[in-house]
Every structure is written in structure tokens, then in C-alpha cells.
Motif scaffolding. Structure first.
Motif, mmCIF file in Angstrom:
data_model
loop_
_atom_site.group_PDB
_atom_site.id
_atom_site.type_symbol
_atom_site.label_atom_id
_atom_site.label_comp_id
_atom_site.label_asym_id
_atom_site.label_seq_id
_atom_site.Cartn_x
_atom_site.Cartn_y
_atom_site.Cartn_z
ATOM 1 N N VAL A 121 0.878 -1.171 0.000
ATOM 2 C CA VAL A 121 0.000 0.000 0.000
ATOM 3 C C VAL A 121 0.916 1.223 0.000
ATOM 4 O O VAL A 121 1.656 1.442 0.954
ATOM 5 C CB VAL A 121 -0.928 0.010 1.239
ATOM 6 C CG1 VAL A 121 -1.860 1.214 1.196
ATOM 7 C CG2 VAL A 121 -1.710 -1.292 1.339
ATOM 8 N N LYS A 122 0.874 1.989 -1.101
ATOM 9 C CA LYS A 122 1.793 3.124 -1.251
ATOM 10 C C LYS A 122 1.040 4.445 -1.197
ATOM 11 O O LYS A 122 -0.037 4.578 -1.771
ATOM 12 C CB LYS A 122 2.519 3.028 -2.597
ATOM 13 C CG LYS A 122 3.480 1.868 -2.687
ATOM 14 C CD LYS A 122 4.025 1.647 -4.088
ATOM 15 C CE LYS A 122 4.797 2.798 -4.619
ATOM 16 N NZ LYS A 122 5.452 2.506 -5.915
ATOM 17 N N GLY A 123 1.623 5.403 -0.517
ATOM 18 C CA GLY A 123 1.127 6.781 -0.539
ATOM 19 C C GLY A 123 2.005 7.580 -1.478
ATOM 20 O O GLY A 123 3.219 7.667 -1.281
ATOM 21 N N ILE A 124 1.404 8.167 -2.501
ATOM 22 C CA ILE A 124 2.151 8.902 -3.522
ATOM 23 C C ILE A 124 1.900 10.401 -3.348
ATOM 24 O O ILE A 124 0.743 10.830 -3.229
ATOM 25 C CB ILE A 124 1.689 8.459 -4.939
ATOM 26 C CG1 ILE A 124 1.705 6.932 -5.088
ATOM 27 C CG2 ILE A 124 2.510 9.141 -6.022
ATOM 28 C CD1 ILE A 124 3.052 6.290 -4.915
ATOM 29 N N ASP A 125 2.974 11.194 -3.360
ATOM 30 C CA ASP A 125 2.804 12.642 -3.209
ATOM 31 C C ASP A 125 2.417 13.296 -4.536
ATOM 32 O O ASP A 125 2.310 12.625 -5.564
ATOM 33 C CB ASP A 125 4.060 13.285 -2.593
ATOM 34 C CG ASP A 125 5.277 13.245 -3.500
ATOM 35 O OD1 ASP A 125 5.128 13.026 -4.718
ATOM 36 O OD2 ASP A 125 6.399 13.441 -2.991
ATOM 37 N N LYS A 126 2.202 14.606 -4.515
ATOM 38 C CA LYS A 126 1.730 15.325 -5.708
ATOM 39 C C LYS A 126 2.724 15.272 -6.863
ATOM 40 O O LYS A 126 2.342 15.465 -8.011
ATOM 41 C CB LYS A 126 1.399 16.769 -5.351
ATOM 42 C CG LYS A 126 2.589 17.571 -4.860
ATOM 43 C CD LYS A 126 2.213 18.983 -4.506
ATOM 44 C CE LYS A 126 3.485 19.630 -3.984
ATOM 45 N NZ LYS A 126 3.491 20.998 -3.841
ATOM 46 N N ASP A 127 4.003 14.998 -6.576
ATOM 47 C CA ASP A 127 5.017 14.903 -7.626
ATOM 48 C C ASP A 127 5.169 13.472 -8.160
ATOM 49 O O ASP A 127 6.021 13.216 -9.012
ATOM 50 C CB ASP A 127 6.378 15.389 -7.096
ATOM 51 C CG ASP A 127 6.348 16.853 -6.700
ATOM 52 O OD1 ASP A 127 5.655 17.633 -7.405
ATOM 53 O OD2 ASP A 127 6.996 17.209 -5.699
ATOM 54 N N GLY A 128 4.365 12.551 -7.628
ATOM 55 C CA GLY A 128 4.423 11.167 -8.091
ATOM 56 C C GLY A 128 5.441 10.308 -7.376
ATOM 57 O O GLY A 128 5.711 9.190 -7.788
ATOM 58 N N ASN A 129 6.028 10.819 -6.298
ATOM 59 C CA ASN A 129 7.012 10.058 -5.531
ATOM 60 C C ASN A 129 6.337 9.336 -4.373
ATOM 61 O O ASN A 129 5.378 9.833 -3.785
ATOM 62 C CB ASN A 129 8.100 10.995 -4.986
ATOM 63 C CG ASN A 129 8.845 11.688 -6.098
ATOM 64 O OD1 ASN A 129 9.226 11.059 -7.074
ATOM 65 N ND2 ASN A 129 9.023 12.996 -5.971
ATOM 66 N N CYS A 130 6.887 8.198 -4.020
ATOM 67 C CA CYS A 130 6.345 7.433 -2.903
ATOM 68 C C CYS A 130 6.729 8.128 -1.595
ATOM 69 O O CYS A 130 7.900 8.311 -1.296
ATOM 70 C CB CYS A 130 6.892 6.008 -2.929
ATOM 71 S SG CYS A 130 6.223 4.974 -1.614
ATOM 72 N N ASP A 131 5.716 8.509 -0.825
ATOM 73 C CA ASP A 131 5.935 9.178 0.455
ATOM 74 C C ASP A 131 6.034 8.176 1.587
ATOM 75 O O ASP A 131 6.847 8.317 2.490
ATOM 76 C CB ASP A 131 4.785 10.158 0.715
ATOM 77 C CG ASP A 131 4.897 10.824 2.060
ATOM 78 O OD1 ASP A 131 5.797 11.661 2.229
ATOM 79 O OD2 ASP A 131 4.090 10.464 2.955
ATOM 80 N N SER A 132 5.189 7.152 1.525
ATOM 81 C CA SER A 132 5.188 6.139 2.573
ATOM 82 C C SER A 132 4.583 4.864 2.014
ATOM 83 O O SER A 132 3.885 4.881 1.002
ATOM 84 C CB SER A 132 4.399 6.621 3.792
ATOM 85 O OG SER A 132 3.094 6.988 3.405
ATOM 86 N N ALA A 133 4.866 3.770 2.677
ATOM 87 C CA ALA A 133 4.334 2.482 2.225
ATOM 88 C C ALA A 133 4.123 1.565 3.418
ATOM 89 O O ALA A 133 4.821 1.660 4.422
ATOM 90 C CB ALA A 133 5.292 1.829 1.229
ATOM 91 N N ILE A 134 3.149 0.701 3.285
ATOM 92 C CA ILE A 134 2.886 -0.327 4.284
ATOM 93 C C ILE A 134 2.867 -1.657 3.552
ATOM 94 O O ILE A 134 2.237 -1.792 2.493
ATOM 95 C CB ILE A 134 1.545 -0.099 5.003
ATOM 96 C CG1 ILE A 134 1.571 1.229 5.778
ATOM 97 C CG2 ILE A 134 1.216 -1.268 5.928
ATOM 98 C CD1 ILE A 134 0.222 1.620 6.378
ATOM 99 N N LEU A 135 3.575 -2.640 4.098
ATOM 100 C CA LEU A 135 3.584 -3.980 3.528
ATOM 101 C C LEU A 135 2.693 -4.878 4.367
ATOM 102 O O LEU A 135 2.769 -4.874 5.589
ATOM 103 C CB LEU A 135 4.999 -4.556 3.493
ATOM 104 C CG LEU A 135 6.045 -3.755 2.722
ATOM 105 C CD1 LEU A 135 7.397 -4.453 2.797
ATOM 106 C CD2 LEU A 135 5.632 -3.555 1.285
#
Length: 126
Positions: free
Chosen positions: A82-96
Motif C-alpha cells: 500500500v503506497k502513498g504517492i505525493d503530488k510529484d508522483g514520488n512514494c511518500d510512505s508504504a505499508i507492507l
């Protein structure tokens, strides 16, 4: 030395060509690979499946071919990302996480089939 794997698009093309080789009027439907973006298949098994597709397509009473790919072991373990993507398209955080998925077995796809030839090796001997 040639790489011992067949890329997914090449695998699909090989199966289509196996049908068209001797029976250009017949078609093949391939199911079970729709969600794969990329994959590599065992080249030896690709060749064996290609031969099986050609063999089935050659039968006079066969109008079309279906190739269905399902897991050999009906309960498979998968990682969920589960990835959280910021406004620039970069991964901000993730949960496995992890989840078991129970799949239908071959009986669900071969119900009513008159002639089944099981050419699979024993599990662990492929």
C-alpha cells in the motif's frame, strides 16, 4: 548461451503462432495472465505448452483453443504493498501486508471435458 526464460509478450506470441501454424482458421483465448505487466516463463515449459497448443489445435473436432493459466497450488501467499504517492508522483510512505488467496483448481475449468491427459510432473519435480 541463450537466456533460459521466455518473456511474457513472446510467450503469448508463441501460443498464438502455435495455433496458426497448421490451423490458420482457428483462434486462441489466453486467460490468467491479464494482470501481469511483465513476467518470464521457463523456456522448456514454454516449448512443451507450445507443442500442447499445437496438438489441441490440430484436432478436427476442436473449433478454438483456450489456454488458462492458474496457480498449481490453490492457496498462494501474496505481499500487498500500500503506497502513498505525493503530488510529484514520488512514494511518500508504504505499508507492507500479506494475504492468502484461494484460487479455483483445474477441476473448475475442466468440468465436463471428456478427455484429460495430465502431463504435469509431480510437485517439486519440474
Amino acid at each position: 548461451m541463450r537466456v533460459m526464460h521466455t518473456k511474457l509478450p513472446e510467450f503469448i506470441d508463441k501460443m498464438k503462432q502455435a495455433v496458426k501454424k497448421n490451423t490458420p482458421q482457428k483462434n486462441i483465448a489466453i486467460n490468467g495472465l491479464e494482470n501481469l505487466k511483465s513476467a518470464k516463463m521457463q523456456s522448456l515449459r514454454t516449448g512443451r505448452i507450445e507443442s500442447a497448443v499445437e496438438e489441441i489445435a490440430k484436432k478436427d473436432n476442436v473449433d478454438r483453443v483456450e489456454l488458462i493459466v492458474i496457480p498449481r497450488v490453490p492457496e498462494t501467499m501474496h505481499t500487498v504493498i500500500v503506497k502513498g504517492i505525493d503530488k510529484d508522483g514520488n512514494c511518500d510512505s508504504a505499508i507492507l501486508e500479506v494475504i492468502n488467496i484461494l484460487h479455483q483448481t483445474e477441476e473448475a475449468y475442466t468440468s465436463g471435458c471428456k478427455n484429460i491427459e495430465d502431463r504435469r510432473p509431480q510437485i517439486g519435480r519440474h
